[in-house]
Each structure stands twice: as structure tokens, then as C-alpha cells.
Design a protein around this motif. Sequence first.
Motif, mmCIF file in Angstrom:
data_model
loop_
_atom_site.group_PDB
_atom_site.id
_atom_site.type_symbol
_atom_site.label_atom_id
_atom_site.label_comp_id
_atom_site.label_asym_id
_atom_site.label_seq_id
_atom_site.Cartn_x
_atom_site.Cartn_y
_atom_site.Cartn_z
ATOM 1 N N PRO A 152 2.523 -7.325 -2.505
ATOM 2 C CA PRO A 152 3.769 -6.898 -1.870
ATOM 3 C C PRO A 152 3.496 -6.117 -0.590
ATOM 4 O O PRO A 152 2.660 -5.200 -0.577
ATOM 5 C CB PRO A 152 4.434 -6.007 -2.924
ATOM 6 N N ARG A 153 4.186 -6.462 0.472
ATOM 7 C CA ARG A 153 3.989 -5.737 1.728
ATOM 8 C C ARG A 153 4.360 -4.267 1.587
ATOM 9 O O ARG A 153 3.711 -3.396 2.166
ATOM 10 C CB ARG A 153 4.851 -6.374 2.829
ATOM 11 N N GLU A 154 5.417 -3.988 0.827
ATOM 12 C CA GLU A 154 5.882 -2.598 0.702
ATOM 13 C C GLU A 154 4.979 -1.769 -0.206
ATOM 14 O O GLU A 154 4.862 -0.565 -0.022
ATOM 15 C CB GLU A 154 7.316 -2.575 0.143
ATOM 16 N N ARG A 155 4.359 -2.402 -1.196
ATOM 17 C CA ARG A 155 3.535 -1.677 -2.164
ATOM 18 C C ARG A 155 2.331 -2.518 -2.564
ATOM 19 O O ARG A 155 2.312 -3.134 -3.627
ATOM 20 C CB ARG A 155 4.360 -1.327 -3.409
ATOM 21 N N PRO A 156 1.289 -2.602 -1.713
ATOM 22 C CA PRO A 156 0.119 -3.396 -2.100
ATOM 23 C C PRO A 156 -0.504 -2.947 -3.409
ATOM 24 O O PRO A 156 -1.101 -3.762 -4.123
ATOM 25 C CB PRO A 156 -0.836 -3.210 -0.915
ATOM 26 N N ASP A 157 -0.354 -1.671 -3.757
ATOM 27 C CA ASP A 157 -0.926 -1.183 -5.010
ATOM 28 C C ASP A 157 -0.179 -1.715 -6.229
ATOM 29 O O ASP A 157 -0.666 -1.558 -7.357
ATOM 30 C CB ASP A 157 -0.914 0.349 -5.028
ATOM 31 N N ALA A 158 0.977 -2.370 -6.005
ATOM 32 C CA ALA A 158 1.740 -2.947 -7.112
ATOM 33 C C ALA A 158 1.395 -4.411 -7.362
ATOM 34 O O ALA A 158 1.998 -5.046 -8.222
ATOM 35 C CB ALA A 158 3.233 -2.813 -6.837
ATOM 36 N N ALA A 159 0.444 -4.956 -6.635
ATOM 37 C CA ALA A 159 0.023 -6.336 -6.859
ATOM 38 C C ALA A 159 -0.521 -6.486 -8.280
ATOM 39 O O ALA A 159 -1.109 -5.543 -8.839
ATOM 40 C CB ALA A 159 -1.047 -6.734 -5.847
ATOM 41 N N PRO A 160 -0.350 -7.652 -8.908
ATOM 42 C CA PRO A 160 -0.786 -7.829 -10.306
ATOM 43 C C PRO A 160 -2.259 -7.505 -10.535
ATOM 44 O O PRO A 160 -2.619 -7.005 -11.597
ATOM 45 C CB PRO A 160 -0.490 -9.307 -10.582
ATOM 46 N N ARG A 161 -3.115 -7.784 -9.538
ATOM 47 C CA ARG A 161 -4.555 -7.529 -9.700
ATOM 48 C C ARG A 161 -5.030 -6.464 -8.714
ATOM 49 O O ARG A 161 -6.165 -6.486 -8.255
ATOM 50 C CB ARG A 161 -5.326 -8.839 -9.508
ATOM 51 N N ALA A 162 -4.143 -5.520 -8.398
ATOM 52 C CA ALA A 162 -4.436 -4.541 -7.351
ATOM 53 C C ALA A 162 -5.712 -3.762 -7.625
ATOM 54 O O ALA A 162 -6.569 -3.609 -6.732
ATOM 55 C CB ALA A 162 -3.258 -3.579 -7.185
ATOM 56 N N ALA A 163 -5.885 -3.240 -8.820
ATOM 57 C CA ALA A 163 -7.060 -2.417 -9.120
ATOM 58 C C ALA A 163 -8.346 -3.234 -8.981
ATOM 59 O O ALA A 163 -9.344 -2.758 -8.425
ATOM 60 C CB ALA A 163 -6.939 -1.831 -10.523
ATOM 61 N N PRO A 179 -8.366 1.301 5.074
ATOM 62 C CA PRO A 179 -8.611 1.986 3.793
ATOM 63 C C PRO A 179 -9.911 1.535 3.156
ATOM 64 O O PRO A 179 -10.189 0.333 3.046
ATOM 65 C CB PRO A 179 -7.403 1.567 2.942
ATOM 66 N N ARG A 180 -10.715 2.500 2.760
ATOM 67 C CA ARG A 180 -11.937 2.169 2.031
ATOM 68 C C ARG A 180 -11.586 1.564 0.677
ATOM 69 O O ARG A 180 -10.487 1.793 0.140
ATOM 70 C CB ARG A 180 -12.790 3.424 1.838
ATOM 71 N N PRO A 181 -12.488 0.799 0.081
ATOM 72 C CA PRO A 181 -12.219 0.267 -1.258
ATOM 73 C C PRO A 181 -11.813 1.380 -2.225
ATOM 74 O O PRO A 181 -12.415 2.459 -2.248
ATOM 75 C CB PRO A 181 -13.563 -0.370 -1.653
ATOM 76 N N GLY A 182 -10.787 1.118 -3.006
ATOM 77 C CA GLY A 182 -10.280 2.097 -3.961
ATOM 78 C C GLY A 182 -9.212 3.013 -3.413
ATOM 79 O O GLY A 182 -8.563 3.728 -4.191
ATOM 80 N N THR A 183 -8.979 2.999 -2.101
ATOM 81 C CA THR A 183 -8.047 3.951 -1.494
ATOM 82 C C THR A 183 -6.590 3.539 -1.681
ATOM 83 O O THR A 183 -5.744 4.367 -2.041
ATOM 84 C CB THR A 183 -8.352 4.117 -0.002
ATOM 85 N N LEU A 184 -6.254 2.276 -1.442
ATOM 86 C CA LEU A 184 -4.855 1.855 -1.515
ATOM 87 C C LEU A 184 -4.261 2.111 -2.892
ATOM 88 O O LEU A 184 -3.116 2.583 -3.005
ATOM 89 C CB LEU A 184 -4.717 0.380 -1.159
ATOM 90 N N THR A 185 -5.007 1.802 -3.938
ATOM 91 C CA THR A 185 -4.479 2.031 -5.283
ATOM 92 C C THR A 185 -4.432 3.511 -5.621
ATOM 93 O O THR A 185 -3.628 3.930 -6.465
ATOM 94 C CB THR A 185 -5.323 1.282 -6.318
ATOM 95 N N ALA A 186 -5.250 4.318 -4.967
ATOM 96 C CA ALA A 186 -5.242 5.763 -5.236
ATOM 97 C C ALA A 186 -4.087 6.474 -4.548
ATOM 98 O O ALA A 186 -3.532 7.434 -5.077
ATOM 99 C CB ALA A 186 -6.568 6.382 -4.797
ATOM 100 N N ILE A 187 -3.705 6.000 -3.364
ATOM 101 C CA ILE A 187 -2.679 6.731 -2.603
ATOM 102 C C ILE A 187 -1.277 6.210 -2.857
ATOM 103 O O ILE A 187 -0.291 6.902 -2.555
ATOM 104 C CB ILE A 187 -2.975 6.709 -1.093
ATOM 105 N N GLY A 188 -1.136 4.996 -3.392
ATOM 106 C CA GLY A 188 0.191 4.491 -3.711
ATOM 107 C C GLY A 188 1.118 4.489 -2.516
ATOM 108 O O GLY A 188 0.817 3.903 -1.471
ATOM 109 N N GLU A 189 2.255 5.180 -2.628
ATOM 110 C CA GLU A 189 3.272 5.201 -1.583
ATOM 111 C C GLU A 189 3.019 6.263 -0.515
ATOM 112 O O GLU A 189 3.829 6.425 0.404
ATOM 113 C CB GLU A 189 4.650 5.462 -2.201
ATOM 114 N N ALA A 190 1.921 6.985 -0.603
ATOM 115 C CA ALA A 190 1.737 8.171 0.234
ATOM 116 C C ALA A 190 1.680 7.883 1.728
ATOM 117 O O ALA A 190 1.982 8.768 2.539
ATOM 118 C CB ALA A 190 0.466 8.921 -0.189
ATOM 119 N N LEU A 191 1.296 6.685 2.138
ATOM 120 C CA LEU A 191 1.210 6.402 3.570
ATOM 121 C C LEU A 191 2.552 6.532 4.263
ATOM 122 O O LEU A 191 2.620 6.919 5.426
ATOM 123 C CB LEU A 191 0.657 4.989 3.800
#
Length: 463
Positions: A129-140, A398-410
Motif C-alpha cells: 500500500p502506498r499509504e502504509r507500506p508496513d501494512a503489506a501482507p509480507r511487510a516484515a 530507509p535502512r532494512p527494518g526501518t519502514l516496519t518499525a516506524i509505521g505511520e511516523a513519517l
Amino acid sequence: MNASGADVVIMGAGVAGLTAARALSRTGFSVAVLEARERVGGRTLTQSLGGEAVDLGGQWVGPYQRHVLRLADELGLKRFPQHHQGTKVLDVRGERRTYRGQVPSLPLLSLLDLQRIIWKLDGLSKRVPRERPDAAPRAAEWDALTLEEWKQRHVPTWGARAALDIATRAVFAAEPSEVSFLHFLFYVHSNNGLMPLTTIEGGAQAERFKGGAQTLSLRMASELGGSVHLSTPVRAVLQDSDGVTVTAEDGRTWRARYAVVAAPPALAERIDFGAALPSARRRAHADIPMGSAIKVVATYERPFWREAGFSGEAVSDTGPVRLCFDDCGADGHHPALVGFFLGETARAWTGRPPAERQRAALESFARFFGPQALKPTAVADLDWIAEPYSRGCYVGLPRPGTLTAIGEALRAPFGRVHWAGTETAIEGCGYIDGAVESGERAATELSARLASPGEVAVRGRAL
């Protein structure tokens, strides 16, 4: 010392900050724009070389980049097509190859593999998802991988691997080992697919601005007049229940209802936001470093590469210049080539004397197009890594692991502080288009808050 007052203080007079300021001002709110540099434009910079304007920063726009195209039309900027007719150069494994069209000169198995990989990556990107990449089914899973690791597992042929490496450096100014696979997929989705990112015709490099891309910022700043304050780096942004106090490094202060930070996360790290800054936002500041790019432009008496049938496009996996384009002005006048040192190569050359970098760039141009490239009429380069208020180009990664860690914070406001900049964009992330989109979003957020019951506009008076 009295604090200057405004409804909104905006940090950063690049395209994002000025877009937000312009939109708020046109809605009737007062703004103060604080810029650390002595100029506006951020990561766009247009200078005169050989008597004509050349871009040493961002310069291209594509037909799908609706935000920047609409703004350019409003500001009266004219565009012209990027030249791409002729033979292209592919320099891989020490061998110089030529080809025409969009299909590189690679062995058949590599070409088939490359087409398969493009389809696969485009398909996977649509699941982010453009709005929430951390919400992708295989995001982690994807965020734990680098693009390099994914490539080693899924791309068997050397030619397709080389093409993906070259494309990664061209698009991100970084190595595949530095790019989170989740961020790569988000970026592809944000920009309408992998091919639009890497092509001229119909892609992100389709057109340029007459007079240079910095003209966008210059014209917006002209509209805003005395609201723009140059050479004003910000030291602190502290807030209370009534508003924010912004303090510059020289001690001047501004008091406002709200603030916008329109700077890359890596630069926002320098600002004191107080102890309450959320941990996810602190992580964003620390773990989204900038890409690495040095840009070189050389002008010539004649467009000798065009005369020899070349388009001016070249990509390479060796040598200082990894990417090259025709940089002639509109209608072919002012013959010029533009080249990029990217990723680890840019880091190897940063800080060296400009004459040394320029000589190395000319040698790359000569390898691509012939010895006439060694005889320019003028050369200019810009080491974006060494720029203290950029720390690199084109965009924060974003370094690996960053997008899923920060969520909506950007994008999520921190109290009365909102965020803009191309790194926060949903559409056109990494491009001028994303900067415009982010500035418009921030202005929309703040207009709604300022117009809500209980808010009292400052209208520019001192507090």
C-alpha cells in the motif's frame, strides 16, 4: 527579544516547503519560511554554464507526475522533451555494447530473465500500500531483506542481475545491498512501475523545464516575498498547548500555531524537538540516510554524440560515471552531457577536488561516445554528499527494518509539528512531484486545523 509571529512556521524552502507555504498563504494564513541555505530550491539548483541554465540538482518530470505538472502550469513554467533518439550505450563487465529502443544489448536468456523480473517486481509492488507500506501482507519479511539478497535468490542470469544493479543505482543513488526490499517495492508502486522509473519516453525522465527546475522554487518564493528567510538554520522546535516556538541557530525566534518540517529525516535529526518526540519518529531521523550522488555537466561546441547517431544515454557498472544523458537545451542548442557518480562510486569520489572529479567524468564520457568528449567548453559538478544541508541525493532511503518499525511516523503529526518532503510522499516519492504532493498534503492538514473552532490566527503580528 520579541518573537516574530505567524500562523505556521515552515522549515525548508525547497519545493515541498514552498508549496506548503504558498498553499497556506493563498488560503489566507500567515507563514514564515526558514531556510538554512543562502538560496531556495533545496535539492534543485540551476546555474549558468556557458551562458545557459543547467540543472545541478533534480531536473526531470514525467507525464504521470500530476502534482508538479499542475504547479508548473500555475507558475507559468514551460517544458521541453528530453532528447532520447539514437543509439544507447551499455557498458557492463568491461564491454561496451550499443543498442536502440528500450531493450538493452544482453544475451537472450538474460533478456528473458529481465522481462520476467520486471513483471514480478511490478506485481509484488502492487501488494504494498502506498499509504502504509508496513501494512503489506509480507511487510516484515520484505523489510528484513535487502534488494541484493532478494536478487541473489530470484535472479539467475548475470545480465538481468547487472541490469537490476544499474537500475537501482540510477533510481536510488545507492547500492542494492543498501535498499530495503520493502522500500524498493513501495517506491516502484509510488511511481507507477519499474519501467516508468527508468525510461525517458512516458517515464520519469520525459521532460525538463525551460530555465531549469529551480525556477519552481524561485517563483514560489517571489510570491511569498518577505515571508522567506534565508541563511536561517533551525536549532529547536518546541511546543506547548498554545503553539510552537522555533529557534534559529543565530538566536532569532518565531512563535506560531503550528510548524512544518519540510526537510529530509536525516536533516531533521539536527533539530531539538524536546524529550517527547516519539521513538518511531526518532528512528526515522536516525535510519533514513540519504542516497549518494555527484552530478557533472559538460558543455561542448557541437553535439558530437548526436552527429554520430548516439542519444547521449549511457549506463555502466564500472568507472566513475554510472549514468549519462544528453543535456542539450531546448531544440538542441547549448550542447551538453550530464553524468552521475552514484552509490559507492560517489562515496569514493566525494570530497576530492572538483577538477579531479570533472576530469574523471570526461574520461567516462569519452569511453561512451568518443575522444571529442575530452574537449568541453565548460564543466561544472556538484558533490551532493558534501552539501551540509543535503547530506546526499536524491532521496532518503530507509535502512532494512526501518519502514516496519516506524509505521505511520513519517507523515503522522507530532502534536503541532507536521512533516513534508518527498520522503513523506505517497505519489512520486523521491521526485519533485513527491515534494509538491507532500507540501500540498501538509497545507491541507494545517488548513483544517487552523480553521477549526478555538484556533486564533496570528496574521503575522509579533507575539
